[in-house]
Design a protein around this motif. Structure first.
Motif, mmCIF file in Angstrom:
data_model
loop_
_atom_site.group_PDB
_atom_site.id
_atom_site.type_symbol
_atom_site.label_atom_id
_atom_site.label_comp_id
_atom_site.label_asym_id
_atom_site.label_seq_id
_atom_site.Cartn_x
_atom_site.Cartn_y
_atom_site.Cartn_z
ATOM 1 N N VAL A 9 0.844 -1.204 0.000
ATOM 2 C CA VAL A 9 0.000 0.000 0.000
ATOM 3 C C VAL A 9 0.878 1.253 0.000
ATOM 4 N N LYS A 10 1.946 1.218 0.797
ATOM 5 C CA LYS A 10 2.874 2.356 0.870
ATOM 6 C C LYS A 10 3.497 2.633 -0.503
ATOM 7 N N ALA A 11 3.933 1.570 -1.175
ATOM 8 C CA ALA A 11 4.546 1.719 -2.502
ATOM 9 C C ALA A 11 3.547 2.286 -3.513
ATOM 10 N N VAL A 12 2.288 1.808 -3.447
ATOM 11 C CA VAL A 12 1.252 2.296 -4.361
ATOM 12 C C VAL A 12 0.988 3.784 -4.120
ATOM 13 N N LEU A 13 0.921 4.179 -2.850
ATOM 14 C CA LEU A 13 0.659 5.583 -2.523
ATOM 15 C C LEU A 13 1.825 6.478 -2.923
ATOM 16 N N GLU A 14 3.052 5.965 -2.815
ATOM 17 C CA GLU A 14 4.224 6.774 -3.150
ATOM 18 C C GLU A 14 4.431 6.878 -4.658
ATOM 19 N N TRP A 15 4.277 5.745 -5.367
ATOM 20 C CA TRP A 15 4.593 5.713 -6.794
ATOM 21 C C TRP A 15 3.374 5.843 -7.698
ATOM 22 N N GLY A 16 2.181 5.637 -7.139
ATOM 23 C CA GLY A 16 0.959 5.724 -7.940
ATOM 24 C C GLY A 16 0.779 7.061 -8.651
ATOM 25 N N PRO A 17 0.891 8.199 -7.930
ATOM 26 C CA PRO A 17 0.719 9.490 -8.606
ATOM 27 C C PRO A 17 1.737 9.723 -9.720
ATOM 28 N N SER A 160 17.202 22.152 -22.103
ATOM 29 C CA SER A 160 17.857 21.887 -23.391
ATOM 30 C C SER A 160 17.217 20.765 -24.201
ATOM 31 N N MET A 161 16.280 20.021 -23.580
ATOM 32 C CA MET A 161 15.706 18.878 -24.285
ATOM 33 C C MET A 161 14.182 18.970 -24.335
ATOM 34 N N SER A 162 13.578 18.039 -25.043
ATOM 35 C CA SER A 162 12.124 18.064 -25.225
ATOM 36 C C SER A 162 11.394 17.668 -23.942
ATOM 37 N N THR A 163 10.103 17.986 -23.907
ATOM 38 C CA THR A 163 9.278 17.604 -22.760
ATOM 39 C C THR A 163 9.223 16.092 -22.610
ATOM 40 N N ASP A 164 9.185 15.367 -23.728
ATOM 41 C CA ASP A 164 9.198 13.895 -23.675
ATOM 42 C C ASP A 164 10.423 13.386 -22.925
ATOM 43 N N VAL A 165 11.580 13.947 -23.256
ATOM 44 C CA VAL A 165 12.823 13.523 -22.597
ATOM 45 C C VAL A 165 12.751 13.841 -21.113
ATOM 46 N N TRP A 166 12.252 15.042 -20.770
ATOM 47 C CA TRP A 166 12.191 15.431 -19.355
ATOM 48 C C TRP A 166 11.236 14.516 -18.575
ATOM 49 N N THR A 171 10.386 10.463 -14.523
ATOM 50 C CA THR A 171 9.682 9.234 -14.147
ATOM 51 C C THR A 171 10.632 8.073 -13.891
ATOM 52 N N PHE A 172 11.636 7.939 -14.735
ATOM 53 C CA PHE A 172 12.525 6.778 -14.648
ATOM 54 C C PHE A 172 13.962 7.144 -14.251
ATOM 55 N N GLY A 173 14.480 8.219 -14.837
ATOM 56 C CA GLY A 173 15.881 8.572 -14.606
ATOM 57 C C GLY A 173 16.196 8.936 -13.173
ATOM 58 N N PRO A 175 14.456 8.262 -10.227
ATOM 59 C CA PRO A 175 14.413 7.123 -9.293
ATOM 60 C C PRO A 175 15.567 6.139 -9.495
ATOM 61 N N LEU A 176 15.937 5.883 -10.758
ATOM 62 C CA LEU A 176 17.053 4.968 -11.016
ATOM 63 C C LEU A 176 18.371 5.546 -10.514
ATOM 64 N N ALA A 177 18.547 6.849 -10.682
ATOM 65 C CA ALA A 177 19.770 7.501 -10.202
ATOM 66 C C ALA A 177 19.874 7.398 -8.677
ATOM 67 N N ILE A 178 18.752 7.617 -7.990
ATOM 68 C CA ILE A 178 18.751 7.532 -6.522
ATOM 69 C C ILE A 178 19.023 6.102 -6.070
ATOM 70 N N PHE A 179 18.377 5.137 -6.730
ATOM 71 C CA PHE A 179 18.608 3.725 -6.414
ATOM 72 C C PHE A 179 20.078 3.365 -6.625
ATOM 73 N N ALA A 180 20.635 3.752 -7.780
ATOM 74 C CA ALA A 180 22.029 3.438 -8.092
ATOM 75 C C ALA A 180 22.973 4.086 -7.087
ATOM 76 N N PHE A 181 22.658 5.315 -6.683
ATOM 77 C CA PHE A 181 23.503 6.009 -5.713
ATOM 78 C C PHE A 181 23.587 5.227 -4.410
ATOM 79 N N PHE A 182 22.436 4.820 -3.882
ATOM 80 C CA PHE A 182 22.451 4.110 -2.600
ATOM 81 C C PHE A 182 23.053 2.711 -2.730
#
Length: 197
Positions: A9-17, A160-166, A171-173, A175-182
């Motif tokens: 439930v915690k994961a759904v509430l955090e990542w759902g939005p 410097s980049m498109s809205t799609d890239v941002w 969404t992905f970059g 969270p992955l950066a934070i995960f990789a850092f830890f």
């Protein structure tokens, strides 16, 4: 109803939005909507929907667990401020600035703590990561630098980049950066960590 919250439930509430924002953007990014005589791009409409969704999920988190971290509160406040400005002024740039402001705020606060010889990160994560004081100071210095690097990266990408890239970066970059850092901090945790009694 406060208590220990189910991890799923915690994961759904955090990542759902965040997931809903991404899916909404993909579906509506090329659409335009006329509301009260003003044309709104799909990004603005999705941002307008994201704000109450974020408030609802944070409110449910507080209701179920009985507490919110200072980080969660600050994030929601910045979502409301910068998301609200984007919708009100019909300008997506404000919402794109939000991650920059969040990481500058957190990095700045941690930096103030370091200048006072304190690890304010320890106050937030001590229960999750039992570690000696020296380890906390090292981790706090690293996290502070990392947050400032994320702020710079966000600025560079949205400017410097498109809205799609941002959107993909947010969404992905991020969270992955934070995960990789830890994940790269394993040596520090091993050296300074200890078992909780």
């Amino acid at each position: 109803m406060a208590g220990r919250i189910n991890p799923v439930v915690k994961a759904v509430l955090e990542w759902g939005p965040i997931a809903a924002f991404f899916l909404g953007y993909v579906k509506l990014k090329d659409e335009s909507f006329t509301i009260a005589g003003t044309d709104y791009h799909g990004f603005i409409v999705v941002t307008a929907a994201f704000i109450p969704l974020m408030l609802l999920s944070t409110g449910l988190m507080w209701w179920l667990s009985g507490k919110l971290s200072k980080m969660q509160v600050a994030t929601v406040v910045l979502v409301v401020i910068f998301g609200g400005l984007s919708v009100w002024l019909n300008d997506e740039r404000f919402f794109k600035m939000k991650p920059t402001m969040i990481y500058l705020l957190f990095g700045g606060l941690l930096g103030i703590g370091l200048l006072r010889g304190q690890s304010w990160l320890k106050l937030v994560l001590e229960d999750a990561i039992p570690m000696q004081p020296e380890g906390w100071m090292i981790l706090t210095r690293r996290v502070t630098a990392f947050f400032f690097a994320l702020a710079v990266a966000n600025e560079a990408i949205w400017r410097s980049m498109s809205t799609d890239v941002w959107v993909n970066f947010k969404t992905f970059g991020l969270p992955l950066a934070i995960f990789a850092f830890f994940m790269t901090q394993g040596g520090l945790f091993k050296r300074y960590g200890f078992e909780k009694p």
